[in-house]
Design an enzyme around this catalytic site. Structure first.
Site, PDB file in Angstrom:
ATOM      1  N   HIS A   1     -56.160  -6.365  17.479  1.00 43.03           N
ATOM      2  CA  HIS A   1     -56.106  -5.884  18.599  1.00 43.03           C
ATOM      3  C   HIS A   1     -54.100  -5.549  18.418  1.00 43.03           C
ATOM      4  O   HIS A   1     -54.143  -4.337  19.481  1.00 43.03           O
ATOM      5  CB  HIS A   1     -56.656  -5.453  19.859  1.00 43.03           C
ATOM      6  CG  HIS A   1     -56.052  -6.904  20.324  1.00 43.03           C
ATOM      7  ND1 HIS A   1     -55.487  -8.292  20.205  1.00 43.03           N
ATOM      8  CD2 HIS A   1     -54.601  -7.541  21.299  1.00 43.03           C
ATOM      9  CE1 HIS A   1     -55.540  -9.118  20.520  1.00 43.03           C
ATOM     10  NE2 HIS A   1     -54.779  -8.863  21.269  1.00 43.03           N
TER      11      HIS A   1
HETATM   12  C1  UD1 Z   1     -53.302  -7.103  26.000  1.00 43.74           C
HETATM   13  C2  UD1 Z   1     -52.178  -7.845  25.830  1.00 43.74           C
HETATM   14  C3  UD1 Z   1     -52.699  -9.081  24.558  1.00 43.74           C
HETATM   15  C4  UD1 Z   1     -53.548  -9.625  24.735  1.00 43.74           C
HETATM   16  C5  UD1 Z   1     -55.444  -8.925  24.666  1.00 43.74           C
HETATM   17  C6  UD1 Z   1     -56.040  -9.127  24.776  1.00 43.74           C
HETATM   18  C7  UD1 Z   1     -50.002  -6.984  27.134  1.00 43.74           C
HETATM   19  C8  UD1 Z   1     -49.046  -6.797  26.300  1.00 43.74           C
HETATM   20  N1  UD1 Z   1     -50.743  -7.077  26.389  1.00 43.74           N
HETATM   21  O1  UD1 Z   1     -53.568  -5.649  24.993  1.00 43.74           O
HETATM   22  O2  UD1 Z   1     -51.208 -10.190  24.734  1.00 43.74           O
HETATM   23  O3  UD1 Z   1     -53.642 -10.150  23.583  1.00 43.74           O
HETATM   24  O4  UD1 Z   1     -54.885  -8.099  26.093  1.00 43.74           O
HETATM   25  O5  UD1 Z   1     -56.803  -7.783  24.704  1.00 43.74           O
HETATM   26  O6  UD1 Z   1     -50.507  -7.482  28.116  1.00 43.74           O
HETATM   27  N2  UD1 Z   1     -58.838  -0.981  27.565  1.00 43.74           N
HETATM   28  C9  UD1 Z   1     -60.695  -0.369  27.587  1.00 43.74           C
HETATM   29  N3  UD1 Z   1     -60.366  -1.286  28.691  1.00 43.74           N
HETATM   30  C10 UD1 Z   1     -60.465  -2.586  29.116  1.00 43.74           C
HETATM   31  C11 UD1 Z   1     -59.022  -2.453  28.708  1.00 43.74           C
HETATM   32  C12 UD1 Z   1     -58.140  -1.786  27.738  1.00 43.74           C
HETATM   33  O7  UD1 Z   1     -60.570   0.367  27.150  1.00 43.74           O
HETATM   34  O8  UD1 Z   1     -61.206  -3.257  29.601  1.00 43.74           O
HETATM   35  C13 UD1 Z   1     -58.021   0.291  26.830  1.00 43.74           C
HETATM   36  C14 UD1 Z   1     -57.482   1.272  26.899  1.00 43.74           C
HETATM   37  O9  UD1 Z   1     -57.706   2.024  26.893  1.00 43.74           O
HETATM   38  C15 UD1 Z   1     -55.779   0.674  27.364  1.00 43.74           C
HETATM   39  C16 UD1 Z   1     -56.283  -0.707  25.998  1.00 43.74           C
HETATM   40  O10 UD1 Z   1     -57.072  -0.867  25.545  1.00 43.74           O
HETATM   41  O11 UD1 Z   1     -54.880   1.521  27.186  1.00 43.74           O
HETATM   42  C17 UD1 Z   1     -54.832  -1.184  25.548  1.00 43.74           C
HETATM   43  O12 UD1 Z   1     -55.305  -2.747  26.543  1.00 43.74           O
HETATM   44  P1  UD1 Z   1     -54.407  -2.437  27.387  1.00 43.74           P
HETATM   45  O13 UD1 Z   1     -54.503  -4.005  28.482  1.00 43.74           O
HETATM   46  O14 UD1 Z   1     -52.704  -2.292  27.628  1.00 43.74           O
HETATM   47  O15 UD1 Z   1     -53.759  -4.043  25.743  1.00 43.74           O
HETATM   48  P2  UD1 Z   1     -54.695  -4.491  24.830  1.00 43.74           P
HETATM   49  O16 UD1 Z   1     -54.158  -3.745  23.214  1.00 43.74           O
HETATM   50  O17 UD1 Z   1     -55.721  -4.721  25.704  1.00 43.74           O
END
Ligand code: UD1
Length: 363
Positions: A206
């Site tokens: 990811h």
């Molecule tokens: C975040 C953390 C990362 C961690 C990871 C675990 C930061 C900078 N990054 O990255 O360190 O390893 O979480 O997963 O905080 N989304 C969903 N459902 C959710 C959450 C996210 O659909 O419940 C999708 C959304 O499109 C969102 C994207 O995933 O925009 C990214 O989510 P985000 O929390 O920004 O970052 P992660 O890549 O999950």
């Protein structure tokens, strides 16, 4: 009585706070309240972990969302500041290195509320990664720093952190695993999915550096396809990775009889899958530690790690898409390794954290 907020936001936070919340709930001098920032919100990225880990529903969910790092961090800060102003806790505890960690620490410190950071001091010395920025800034403003390993303590001292603020407490992820190890062993996920135990590879990806760049993602997908000619691959796909695979038109290349693309899993199901695997390929931080502890070989698709102890004393190895196939073949043929014996990865980190807070908070 000390009122403490324990702030969580993203998937890797939830397992870390479960043993801590449990340990604090047994203490008469501290009242912990779980605050969920809302950074992760899907059932399988958040709720499933609360039920698996026996965590109560959060006292507050800030429901903060944001499409970019600045917007996400700012939304959490604004919502959390309102909550803090409505009733200041005595301490704010933040965990790990996600945007929620940084945002909550900043909001609290600006209101002069003491902050404790669990999993302090990890560094990969690569400031292009958002987590490294979150770690450095959070540690630089925290009042109490709970480090998982000796290298983490050294990093903090080198950055000029007052040694009196640093406590080496060990790795909380091992507490989480040991707390649920029986349930994990009984979950038999391989059997449920219909794959032979000990003979498959688990993949998780990811990190923006791997999935946001279509060229890198293509190289990884091609390496996985090659590996699938000789091994079964189970790949729980993170939501951002699914989006990026679809945008890059790569989902089709992963349609292979030996590749199972599945939805993200809860903690127990995922750890059960890992426990019976031959090999894990990942870019996660915590999984490098969990595989090292259990003795499952781990190949990390990154150029560096903030958890070097998993390489020196564990089962972890850094790989590129080009070295992945050979490394995987060697790891699978060598078989499982002995579980790693790393100091203070012993299931008693939560009680050391509670003792540390008692020493500092009651001063
Ligand atoms: C975040 C953390 C990362 C961690 C990871 C675990 C930061 C900078 N990054 O990255 O360190 O390893 O979480 O997963 O905080 N989304 C969903 N459902 C959710 C959450 C996210 O659909 O419940 C999708 C959304 O499109 C969102 C994207 O995933 O925009 C990214 O989510 P985000 O929390 O920004 O970052 P992660 O890549 O999950």
């Amino acid at each position: 009585m000390i009122n403490a907020h324990i702030v969580v936001g993203a998937r890797p936070n939830f397992m870390k706070v479960a043993p801590l919340f449990r340990a604090m709930s047994h203490e008469s001098w501290i009242k912990p309240a779980l605050i969920h920032t809302g950074q992760h919100y899907s059932e399988n990225m958040s709720d499933a972990f609360f039920s698996d880990l026996g965590l109560p529903p959060p006292a507050f969910n800030l429901g903060a969302r944001g499409e970019t790092h600045a917007r996400q961090t700012a939304a959490i800060m604004i919502a959390y500041e309102d909550l803090l102003l409505a009733g200041k806790p005595d301490w704010v505890i933040v965990v790990g290195d996600v945007n929620s960690t940084l945002a909550a620490a900043l909001a609290a410190k600006k209101l002069n509320i003491p902050v404790a950071h669990l999993e302090a001091g990890l560094r990969n010395f690569d400031r292009t990664l958002p987590e490294e920025i979150n770690r450095i800034v959070t540690d630089s403003i925290s009042d109490l720093l709970w480090a998982p390993s000796v290298d983490a303590c050294e990093n903090l001292r080198r950055e000029g952190v007052d040694p009196a603020k640093i406590d080496l407490v060990g790795n909380i992820m091992i507490d989480s695993y040991l707390m649920l190890s029986e349930t994990i062993s009984q979950a038999s996920m391989a059997k449920r999915i219909g794959i032979p135990a000990g003979k498959y590879v688990v993949v998780t990806l990811h990190r923006p550096a791997n999935v946001d760049d279509p060229n890198m993602l293509t190289r990884i997908v091609d390496a996985l396809r090659q590996l699938a000619t000789s091994a079964i691959i189970v790949f729980p796909v993170h939501p951002r990775t699914r989006t990026k695979l679809e945008m890059a038109g790569l989902i089709g290349r992963l349609q292979h009889e030996n590749i199972r693309l599945i939805e993200p899993m809860g903690y127990v199901a995922f750890m059960s899958l890992v426990q019976s695997s031959a090999l894990v390929i990942t870019d996660s931080g915590g999984i490098q530690e969990e595989t090292s502890y259990i003795g499952i070989p781990c190949l990390t698709l990154r150029t560096n790690t903030e958890r070097p102890i998993t390489i020196t004393l564990g089962t972890n190895q850094l790989v590129t898409p080009e070295t992945l196939l050979d490394a995987a073949t060697v790891a699978i043929s060598r078989g499982p390794r002995l579980p790693s014996d790393i100091s203070l990865w012993d299931g008693h980190t939560a009680s050391r954290v509670v003792a540390s807070l008692a020493r500092h908070a009651k001063m």
